[in-house]
Write a protein that holds these residues in place. Structure first.
Motif, PDB file in Angstrom:
ATOM      1  N   MET A   1       9.217  -5.453   9.094  1.00 45.08           N
ATOM      2  CA  MET A   1       8.034  -6.017   8.976  1.00 45.08           C
ATOM      3  C   MET A   1       8.074  -6.443   7.447  1.00 45.08           C
ATOM      4  O   MET A   1       8.054  -5.717   6.470  1.00 45.08           O
ATOM      5  CB  MET A   1       6.749  -5.217   9.331  1.00 45.08           C
ATOM      6  N   ALA A   2       7.513  -7.671   7.227  1.00 46.83           N
ATOM      7  CA  ALA A   2       7.397  -8.259   5.837  1.00 46.83           C
ATOM      8  C   ALA A   2       6.175  -7.546   5.354  1.00 46.83           C
ATOM      9  O   ALA A   2       5.271  -7.375   5.851  1.00 46.83           O
ATOM     10  CB  ALA A   2       7.264  -9.941   6.010  1.00 46.83           C
ATOM     11  N   HIS A   3       6.289  -7.733   3.731  1.00 41.18           N
ATOM     12  CA  HIS A   3       5.410  -7.137   3.312  1.00 41.18           C
ATOM     13  C   HIS A   3       3.848  -7.730   3.186  1.00 41.18           C
ATOM     14  O   HIS A   3       2.942  -7.084   3.428  1.00 41.18           O
ATOM     15  CB  HIS A   3       5.765  -7.425   1.624  1.00 41.18           C
ATOM     16  N   LEU A   4       3.680  -8.977   3.420  1.00 39.45           N
ATOM     17  CA  LEU A   4       2.462  -9.587   3.480  1.00 39.45           C
ATOM     18  C   LEU A   4       1.974  -9.504   5.100  1.00 39.45           C
ATOM     19  O   LEU A   4       0.573  -9.013   4.887  1.00 39.45           O
ATOM     20  CB  LEU A   4       2.537 -11.288   3.832  1.00 39.45           C
ATOM     21  N   GLU A   5       2.424  -9.175   6.060  1.00 44.47           N
ATOM     22  CA  GLU A   5       1.930  -8.720   7.182  1.00 44.47           C
ATOM     23  C   GLU A   5       1.373  -7.383   6.957  1.00 44.47           C
ATOM     24  O   GLU A   5       0.353  -7.074   7.532  1.00 44.47           O
ATOM     25  CB  GLU A   5       2.989  -8.882   8.377  1.00 44.47           C
ATOM     26  N   GLU A   6       2.222  -6.454   6.392  1.00 47.30           N
ATOM     27  CA  GLU A   6       1.829  -4.830   6.159  1.00 47.30           C
ATOM     28  C   GLU A   6       0.464  -4.970   5.597  1.00 47.30           C
ATOM     29  O   GLU A   6      -0.338  -4.142   5.940  1.00 47.30           O
ATOM     30  CB  GLU A   6       2.994  -4.327   5.524  1.00 47.30           C
TER      31      GLU A   6
ATOM     32  N   ALA B   1      -0.969 -15.862  -1.497  1.00 51.46           N
ATOM     33  CA  ALA B   1       0.538 -16.309  -1.150  1.00 51.46           C
ATOM     34  C   ALA B   1       0.402 -17.841  -0.848  1.00 51.46           C
ATOM     35  O   ALA B   1       1.491 -18.404  -0.435  1.00 51.46           O
ATOM     36  CB  ALA B   1       0.990 -15.485   0.154  1.00 51.46           C
ATOM     37  N   GLY B   2      -0.533 -18.510  -1.019  1.00 48.26           N
ATOM     38  CA  GLY B   2      -0.816 -19.935  -1.041  1.00 48.26           C
ATOM     39  C   GLY B   2      -0.841 -20.680   0.294  1.00 48.26           C
ATOM     40  O   GLY B   2      -0.600 -21.784   0.590  1.00 48.26           O
ATOM     41  N   GLY B   3      -1.475 -19.894   1.250  1.00 50.47           N
ATOM     42  CA  GLY B   3      -1.838 -20.319   2.646  1.00 50.47           C
ATOM     43  C   GLY B   3      -3.225 -21.017   2.525  1.00 50.47           C
ATOM     44  O   GLY B   3      -4.115 -20.642   1.832  1.00 50.47           O
ATOM     45  N   LYS B   4      -3.083 -21.755   3.709  1.00 52.65           N
ATOM     46  CA  LYS B   4      -4.622 -22.281   4.012  1.00 52.65           C
ATOM     47  C   LYS B   4      -5.116 -21.573   5.111  1.00 52.65           C
ATOM     48  O   LYS B   4      -4.300 -21.521   6.171  1.00 52.65           O
ATOM     49  CB  LYS B   4      -4.534 -24.072   3.935  1.00 52.65           C
TER      50      LYS B   4
ATOM     51  N   GLU C   1       5.762 -13.469  10.355  1.00 50.60           N
ATOM     52  CA  GLU C   1       6.562 -12.759  11.303  1.00 50.60           C
ATOM     53  C   GLU C   1       5.564 -12.484  12.610  1.00 50.60           C
ATOM     54  O   GLU C   1       4.417 -11.944  12.521  1.00 50.60           O
ATOM     55  CB  GLU C   1       7.009 -11.517  10.888  1.00 50.60           C
ATOM     56  N   HIS C   2       6.328 -12.359  13.798  1.00 49.89           N
ATOM     57  CA  HIS C   2       5.302 -12.254  15.091  1.00 49.89           C
ATOM     58  C   HIS C   2       5.398 -10.411  14.899  1.00 49.89           C
ATOM     59  O   HIS C   2       6.405 -10.025  15.416  1.00 49.89           O
ATOM     60  CB  HIS C   2       6.068 -12.627  16.241  1.00 49.89           C
ATOM     61  N   CYS C   3       4.558 -10.167  14.738  1.00 52.37           N
ATOM     62  CA  CYS C   3       4.375  -8.376  14.880  1.00 52.37           C
ATOM     63  C   CYS C   3       2.961  -7.919  14.987  1.00 52.37           C
ATOM     64  O   CYS C   3       1.867  -8.737  14.939  1.00 52.37           O
ATOM     65  CB  CYS C   3       4.979  -7.763  13.626  1.00 52.37           C
ATOM     66  N   GLY C   4       2.493  -6.638  14.910  1.00 52.54           N
ATOM     67  CA  GLY C   4       1.246  -6.140  14.994  1.00 52.54           C
ATOM     68  C   GLY C   4       1.141  -4.918  15.176  1.00 52.54           C
ATOM     69  O   GLY C   4       2.067  -3.980  15.061  1.00 52.54           O
TER      70      GLY C   4
END
Ligand code: SF4
Ligand code: SF4
Length: 293
Positions: A1-6, A114-117, A168-171
């Protein structure tokens, strides 16, 4: 799992969110749209016009946030024992719209960095939040039309965040399942509002006791409402998956209300501040000012 999702999951856990699922924000297909259209054409929305407004947008997340790539769905258990059975449990505590928005805002702070809207939707935007919750793996849509989980049955609040970031699709807290052959919610509904094709809001006590103007209720409708003051939980209480639901971990939802035996709908006004009930009074006032509503 990527850092941002974590990071999001860790902040959501800290905020007391029971489950989070991330999925794609691609549009839903024609089957979902067709089902909804058929439901509307059958008059099952009982004239609640917000279901009809921008009804196509509901199935196209990017129509609510340009460039939306991912959806993050948050789920919080709001069950607790006790409370006045004449008032739907969801309405007996702080307004979940505000509570969820606060918790979600905390959890998604890394996305902006992270630059998202982002766009937060807590039951106030035309978005297919239950379909997104199912897509994200948070549970399944039960015959009572609610998201069901094995952990706490139908007692969940949902909030959705659309983001332009590709995540990433996770949860966590994810699960799947189905109602199987169970039909307890349908059988328990006192007015026959639930059926194989979903909910007929015209017959639903939640609609009659919350959305419909009191002075427009027929004698039959008043007798169906009976001594209920606000909403109806019969089809939630009937669900076998909710029988072992633990008490909510969110302290904002731990409160309950007990009113005197002779309480009336009008008497709710005095205790409704800060709860979802106050929205109904604001809405009724608006509708009274607008004879077309
Ligand atoms: S809320 Fe009550 S009236 Fe409405 S579908 Fe459920 S059981 Fe039936
Ligand atoms: S009562 Fe049974 S049919 Fe209804 S939502 Fe729960 S599991 Fe599904």
């Amino acid at each position: 799992m990527a850092h941002l999702e974590e990071e999001i999951f860790s902040l959501a856990r800290e905020a007391g969110v029971d489950a989070v699922g991330i999925c794609s924000a691609t549009p839903f297909g024609s089957i979902e749209k067709m089902r909804f259209k058929t439901w509307l054409e059958g008059g099952n929305n009982a004239g609640m016009s917000w279901f009809e407004r921008e009804s196509d947008k509901r199935f196209i997340p990017a129509a609510l946030l340009e460039g939306a790539k991912s959806a993050i769905v948050f789920r919080i258990n709001f069950f607790r024992k006790g409370g006045d059975p004449r008032i739907a449990l969801y309405a007996q505590s702080e307004d979940y719209h505000e509570v969820l928005k606060r918790k979600i805002t905390k959890a998604i702070s890394p996305l902006e960095e992270a630059g998202g809207k982002q766009r937060i939707c807590v039951d106030t935007s035309p978005i297919a939040e239950k379909l997104l919750a199912f897509r994200a793996g948070l549970g399944w849509i039960g015959r009572n039309t609610l998201i069901i989980t094995k952990q706490n049955g139908p007692w969940s609040f949902l909030g959705v965040v659309l983001t332009t970031l590709e995540l990433e699709h996770c949860g966590y807290g994810l699960e799947n399942g189905s109602c199987g052959k169970c039909r307890k919610c349908i059988d328990s509904c006192p007015t026959g509002a639930l059926g194989d094709s979903g909910l007929d809001a015209r017959k639903c006590i939640s609609y009659l006791s919350i959305e419909k103007r009191r002075d427009r209720l027929s004698p039959d409708e008043l007798s169906q409402i009976g001594n209920r003051l606000f909403g109806c939980d019969e089809c939630l209480r009937a669900c076998p998956f909710g029988k072992t639901a633990p008490n909510t971990k969110a302290e904002e939802f731990l409160t309950t209300i007990i009113l005197p035996k002779d309480a009336t709908f009008e008497s709710l006004k005095n205790i409704s501040d800060g709860t979802p009930i106050s929205r109904a009074f604001r809405f009724t006032k608006r509708r009274k000012g607008n004879p077309k509503a």
